[in-house]
Design a protein around this motif. Structure first.
Motif, PDB file in Angstrom:
ATOM      1  N   LEU A  96       0.825  -1.204   0.000  1.00  0.00           N
ATOM      2  CA  LEU A  96       0.000   0.000   0.000  1.00  0.00           C
ATOM      3  C   LEU A  96       0.861   1.257   0.000  1.00  0.00           C
ATOM      4  CD1 LEU A  96      -2.813  -1.016   2.506  1.00  0.00           C
ATOM      5  CD2 LEU A  96      -3.099  -0.473   0.077  1.00  0.00           C
ATOM      6  N   ALA A  97       1.969   1.226   0.743  1.00  0.00           N
ATOM      7  CA  ALA A  97       2.874   2.373   0.765  1.00  0.00           C
ATOM      8  C   ALA A  97       3.486   2.609  -0.620  1.00  0.00           C
ATOM      9  CB  ALA A  97       3.963   2.159   1.804  1.00  0.00           C
ATOM     10  N   LEU A  98       3.857   1.526  -1.304  1.00  0.00           N
ATOM     11  CA  LEU A  98       4.381   1.643  -2.666  1.00  0.00           C
ATOM     12  C   LEU A  98       3.312   2.142  -3.628  1.00  0.00           C
ATOM     13  CD1 LEU A  98       6.538  -1.614  -2.876  1.00  0.00           C
ATOM     14  CD2 LEU A  98       7.402   0.730  -2.977  1.00  0.00           C
ATOM     15  N   ALA A  99       2.082   1.653  -3.459  1.00  0.00           N
ATOM     16  CA  ALA A  99       0.981   2.102  -4.313  1.00  0.00           C
ATOM     17  C   ALA A  99       0.707   3.586  -4.092  1.00  0.00           C
ATOM     18  CB  ALA A  99      -0.276   1.286  -4.012  1.00  0.00           C
ATOM     19  N   GLN A 100       0.833   4.042  -2.867  1.00  0.00           N
ATOM     20  CA  GLN A 100       0.665   5.462  -2.558  1.00  0.00           C
ATOM     21  C   GLN A 100       1.684   6.302  -3.326  1.00  0.00           C
ATOM     22  OE1 GLN A 100       0.802   6.461   1.673  1.00  0.00           O
ATOM     23  NE2 GLN A 100       1.758   8.420   1.178  1.00  0.00           N
ATOM     24  N   ARG A 101       2.932   5.840  -3.335  1.00  0.00           N
ATOM     25  CA  ARG A 101       3.967   6.571  -4.066  1.00  0.00           C
ATOM     26  C   ARG A 101       3.715   6.522  -5.570  1.00  0.00           C
ATOM     27  NH1 ARG A 101       8.222   8.561  -2.586  1.00  0.00           N
ATOM     28  NH2 ARG A 101       9.436   7.901  -4.393  1.00  0.00           N
ATOM     29  N   ALA A 102       3.221   5.379  -6.051  1.00  0.00           N
ATOM     30  CA  ALA A 102       2.930   5.257  -7.483  1.00  0.00           C
ATOM     31  C   ALA A 102       1.840   6.245  -7.901  1.00  0.00           C
ATOM     32  CB  ALA A 102       2.516   3.826  -7.807  1.00  0.00           C
ATOM     33  N   GLU A 103       0.795   6.387  -7.078  1.00  0.00           N
ATOM     34  CA  GLU A 103      -0.282   7.328  -7.384  1.00  0.00           C
ATOM     35  C   GLU A 103       0.234   8.765  -7.371  1.00  0.00           C
ATOM     36  OE1 GLU A 103      -3.053   6.665  -8.523  1.00  0.00           O
ATOM     37  OE2 GLU A 103      -3.733   4.697  -7.869  1.00  0.00           O
ATOM     38  N   SER A 104       1.190   9.054  -6.478  1.00  0.00           N
ATOM     39  CA  SER A 104       1.711  10.428  -6.386  1.00  0.00           C
ATOM     40  C   SER A 104       2.540  10.807  -7.611  1.00  0.00           C
ATOM     41  CB  SER A 104       2.563  10.577  -5.115  1.00  0.00           C
ATOM     42  OG  SER A 104       3.783   9.864  -5.237  1.00  0.00           O
ATOM     43  N   ARG A 105       3.003   9.797  -8.365  1.00  0.00           N
ATOM     44  CA  ARG A 105       3.831  10.071  -9.544  1.00  0.00           C
ATOM     45  C   ARG A 105       3.029  10.029 -10.842  1.00  0.00           C
ATOM     46  NH1 ARG A 105       7.436   6.420  -6.780  1.00  0.00           N
ATOM     47  NH2 ARG A 105       6.740   4.753  -8.181  1.00  0.00           N
ATOM     48  N   SER A 106       1.725  10.151 -10.755  1.00  0.00           N
ATOM     49  CA  SER A 106       0.892  10.087 -11.956  1.00  0.00           C
ATOM     50  C   SER A 106       1.260  11.204 -12.937  1.00  0.00           C
ATOM     51  CB  SER A 106      -0.583  10.209 -11.572  1.00  0.00           C
ATOM     52  OG  SER A 106      -1.381  10.331 -12.740  1.00  0.00           O
ATOM     53  N   PRO A 107       1.390  10.875 -14.241  1.00  0.00           N
ATOM     54  CA  PRO A 107       1.772  11.889 -15.235  1.00  0.00           C
ATOM     55  C   PRO A 107       0.591  12.667 -15.798  1.00  0.00           C
ATOM     56  CG  PRO A 107       1.671   9.738 -16.271  1.00  0.00           C
ATOM     57  CD  PRO A 107       1.315   9.525 -14.817  1.00  0.00           C
ATOM     58  N   TYR A 108      -0.625  12.377 -15.342  1.00  0.00           N
ATOM     59  CA  TYR A 108      -1.808  12.944 -15.984  1.00  0.00           C
ATOM     60  C   TYR A 108      -1.918  14.457 -15.830  1.00  0.00           C
ATOM     61  CZ  TYR A 108      -3.501   8.167 -16.647  1.00  0.00           C
ATOM     62  OH  TYR A 108      -3.635   6.854 -17.027  1.00  0.00           O
ATOM     63  N   ALA A 109      -1.350  15.025 -14.766  1.00  0.00           N
ATOM     64  CA  ALA A 109      -1.455  16.476 -14.555  1.00  0.00           C
ATOM     65  C   ALA A 109      -0.757  17.247 -15.663  1.00  0.00           C
ATOM     66  CB  ALA A 109      -0.870  16.850 -13.198  1.00  0.00           C
ATOM     67  N   THR A 110       0.235  16.631 -16.304  1.00  0.00           N
ATOM     68  CA  THR A 110       0.984  17.320 -17.368  1.00  0.00           C
ATOM     69  C   THR A 110       0.767  16.704 -18.752  1.00  0.00           C
ATOM     70  OG1 THR A 110       2.924  15.928 -16.876  1.00  0.00           O
ATOM     71  CG2 THR A 110       2.787  18.067 -15.763  1.00  0.00           C
ATOM     72  N   ASP A 111      -0.084  15.705 -18.839  1.00  0.00           N
ATOM     73  CA  ASP A 111      -0.346  15.040 -20.116  1.00  0.00           C
ATOM     74  C   ASP A 111      -1.575  15.679 -20.762  1.00  0.00           C
ATOM     75  OD1 ASP A 111      -1.135  13.218 -22.194  1.00  0.00           O
ATOM     76  OD2 ASP A 111       0.078  11.675 -21.231  1.00  0.00           O
ATOM     77  N   ASP A 113      -3.307  14.768 -23.181  1.00  0.00           N
ATOM     78  CA  ASP A 113      -4.316  13.823 -23.646  1.00  0.00           C
ATOM     79  C   ASP A 113      -5.124  13.204 -22.507  1.00  0.00           C
ATOM     80  OD1 ASP A 113      -3.516  14.210 -26.300  1.00  0.00           O
ATOM     81  OD2 ASP A 113      -1.893  12.757 -26.059  1.00  0.00           O
ATOM     82  N   ALA A 114      -4.745  13.480 -21.259  1.00  0.00           N
ATOM     83  CA  ALA A 114      -5.520  13.027 -20.106  1.00  0.00           C
ATOM     84  C   ALA A 114      -6.475  14.143 -19.692  1.00  0.00           C
ATOM     85  CB  ALA A 114      -4.595  12.678 -18.944  1.00  0.00           C
ATOM     86  N   THR A 115      -7.662  13.788 -19.271  1.00  0.00           N
ATOM     87  CA  THR A 115      -8.646  14.802 -18.897  1.00  0.00           C
ATOM     88  C   THR A 115      -8.334  15.350 -17.502  1.00  0.00           C
ATOM     89  OG1 THR A 115     -10.145  13.228 -17.839  1.00  0.00           O
ATOM     90  CG2 THR A 115     -10.378  13.537 -20.219  1.00  0.00           C
ATOM     91  N   PRO A 116      -8.781  16.574 -17.193  1.00  0.00           N
ATOM     92  CA  PRO A 116      -8.601  17.110 -15.836  1.00  0.00           C
ATOM     93  C   PRO A 116      -9.216  16.218 -14.770  1.00  0.00           C
ATOM     94  CG  PRO A 116      -9.242  18.862 -17.346  1.00  0.00           C
ATOM     95  CD  PRO A 116      -9.378  17.576 -18.105  1.00  0.00           C
ATOM     96  N   ALA A 117     -10.326  15.565 -15.122  1.00  0.00           N
ATOM     97  CA  ALA A 117     -10.975  14.666 -14.157  1.00  0.00           C
ATOM     98  C   ALA A 117     -10.077  13.481 -13.827  1.00  0.00           C
ATOM     99  CB  ALA A 117     -12.315  14.170 -14.712  1.00  0.00           C
ATOM    100  N   MET A 118      -9.350  12.979 -14.821  1.00  0.00           N
ATOM    101  CA  MET A 118      -8.440  11.857 -14.572  1.00  0.00           C
ATOM    102  C   MET A 118      -7.291  12.271 -13.661  1.00  0.00           C
ATOM    103  SD  MET A 118      -8.383  10.296 -18.447  1.00  0.00           S
ATOM    104  CE  MET A 118      -7.087   9.101 -18.146  1.00  0.00           C
ATOM    105  N   ALA A 119      -6.747  13.474 -13.898  1.00  0.00           N
ATOM    106  CA  ALA A 119      -5.675  13.969 -13.031  1.00  0.00           C
ATOM    107  C   ALA A 119      -6.173  14.140 -11.607  1.00  0.00           C
ATOM    108  CB  ALA A 119      -5.140  15.288 -13.572  1.00  0.00           C
ATOM    109  N   ALA A 120      -7.409  14.648 -11.470  1.00  0.00           N
ATOM    110  CA  ALA A 120      -7.992  14.819 -10.130  1.00  0.00           C
ATOM    111  C   ALA A 120      -8.223  13.462  -9.468  1.00  0.00           C
ATOM    112  CB  ALA A 120      -9.302  15.596 -10.225  1.00  0.00           C
ATOM    113  N   ASP A 121      -8.677  12.491 -10.265  1.00  0.00           N
ATOM    114  CA  ASP A 121      -8.873  11.135  -9.729  1.00  0.00           C
ATOM    115  C   ASP A 121      -7.593  10.592  -9.125  1.00  0.00           C
ATOM    116  OD1 ASP A 121     -11.494  11.050 -10.425  1.00  0.00           O
ATOM    117  OD2 ASP A 121     -11.233   9.778 -12.199  1.00  0.00           O
ATOM    118  N   GLU A 122      -6.488  10.743  -9.856  1.00  0.00           N
ATOM    119  CA  GLU A 122      -5.220  10.192  -9.378  1.00  0.00           C
ATOM    120  C   GLU A 122      -4.771  10.864  -8.077  1.00  0.00           C
ATOM    121  OE1 GLU A 122      -3.446   7.550 -10.879  1.00  0.00           O
ATOM    122  OE2 GLU A 122      -5.373   7.415 -11.897  1.00  0.00           O
ATOM    123  N   ALA A 123      -5.003  12.170  -7.972  1.00  0.00           N
ATOM    124  CA  ALA A 123      -4.655  12.877  -6.731  1.00  0.00           C
ATOM    125  C   ALA A 123      -5.483  12.353  -5.568  1.00  0.00           C
ATOM    126  CB  ALA A 123      -4.859  14.379  -6.909  1.00  0.00           C
TER     127      ALA A 123
END
Length: 370
Positions: A96-111, A113-123
């Motif tokens: 779970l700790a590793l998964a937490q770090r993986a979610e924090s590194r999501s590239p959607y905020a700067t991609d 082609d990803a929607t704002p909703a997807m970036a918000a989901d990952e956060a």
């Protein structure tokens, strides 16, 4: 204003490659949450399955963009594949700790082609996983805390002792004797200290925990001079809340307080929840402190146990302890949601810093007494 993503026909090879990577990662992340859910029950299981469903929505976004190009998906990233393996075979708080770090590194905020909703989901997913990981950290915080820090203390203190003795020019058998003495003295001290610490903390919690006397004494109290109100005010309630709760306990609801008053939830103590769970048992903490201090303290002694001496023994001891310090630091980093490598290096520098100081003092002592 939102920008439209290109159609599969208009997309460049680089975009298609990136979309395929995102698609593979979303599928891998969903599989991680489903695997973790199989090892959980109740609310935690439901939350993990809901996260998997959210990742599936993201998967559909990339499928729609890829169109016919989705037929040949890429492999997920190495981190996600490793996370999936750990989730399937272990399912612990570390995953779970590793998964937490993986979610924090999501590239959607700067991609783009990803929607704002997807970036918000990952956060939000990061916060959800953080909450689940925190539950696991709390369950580990007593005995495990004593184990990890006991091992670190053993590593650093006995490496410092051994290097100090070696720096002073003592014979190898004397260095070995000093190391074993340091191991036993430190382990016994750690075990006894941890037992007293945890035992005292539990006793303080027990002394502070409200009793159930209010339930048995309420019926005999004078309604017009209701001292039960003082009990609840002493526990932190406002006068209105205290009067309302006292009326409830005494079986009457004729208090002058606001009838629409929303009472604060009962405390953990009033609900009967065991506050002691987060600090563990005194005996468990003492035993784990003793064992893990000893397991850490034995490592610097190993070269001397196997007959090594001189500078070779010091180097071998330092290398072994360095590996152990990196490992324990990484574990602490994982549990705290921090970068494991950075925490491991910090632990290594602190341990080696203490050992180098004692080695230099040993050299100085050996020179002045020669």
């Amino acid at each position: 204003m939102t920008t439209l993503s290109p159609s599969p026909e208009q997309a460049s090879k680089a975009q298609i490659k990136r979309w395929r990577t995102h698609l593979a990662d979303e599928r891998a992340e969903a599989a991680v949450y489903r695997a973790l859910a199989t090892k959980r029950q109740g609310e935690e299981r439901d939350i993990l399955l809901a996260l998997a469903e959210a990742e599936k929505r993201h998967e559909h976004h990339w499928l729609n963009l890829l169109g016919e190009h989705a037929a040949a998906p890429r492999r997920a990233s190495l981190n996600n594949r490793l996370l999936g393996f750990l989730a399937r075979h272990f399912g612990s708080v570390f995953v779970l700790a590793l998964a937490q770090r993986a979610e924090s590194r999501s590239p959607y905020a700067t991609d783009a082609d990803a929607t704002p909703a997807m970036a918000a989901d990952e956060a939000i997913h990061e916060e959800v996983v953080r909450g689940l990981a925190t539950r696991g950290r709390n369950r580990l915080s007593g005995t495990f805390r004593a184990a990890v820090f006991g091992a670190n203390d053993g590593l650093v203190s006995n490496l410092s002792l051994v290097m100090g003795m070696a720096g002073a020019g003592l014979a190898p058998h004397l260095v070995l004797l000093a190391g074993i003495a340091g191991l036993l003295a430190g382990a016994l001290s750690m075990g006894a200290g941890e037992y007293v610490s945890v035992r005292s903390q539990r006793e303080l919690l027990s002394a502070s925990k409200p009793t159930q006397i209010t339930l048995s004494a309420a019926k005999a109290l004078d309604i017009n001079a209701n001292e039960l109100v003082l009990v609840y005010r002493a526990r932190g309630m406002t006068p209105e809340e205290a009067e309302h709760r006292a009326a409830e306990r005494m079986g009457t609801f004729s208090c002058d307080c606001n009838p629409s008053l929303s009472l604060r939830p009962e405390t953990e103590s009033e609900k009967g929840t065991d506050e002691h769970e987060t600090i563990g048992t005194a005996l468990g903490a003492a035993v784990s402190s003793f064992c893990f201090f000893a397991s850490g303290a034995i490592i610097p002694v190993l070269p001397y146990l196997f007959g090594l001496s001189g500078f070779v023994a010091i180097i071998v001891a330092a290398v072994l302890v360095g590996i152990a310090l990196l490992a324990t630091g990484a574990v602490v980093g994982l549990l705290s949601g921090a970068p494991p490598l950075a925490r491991g290096i910090r632990q290594l520098l602190i341990g080696f810093g203490a050992a180098i100081v004692t080695y230099l003092l040993g050299l100085l002592f050996g020179t002045t007494t020669a």
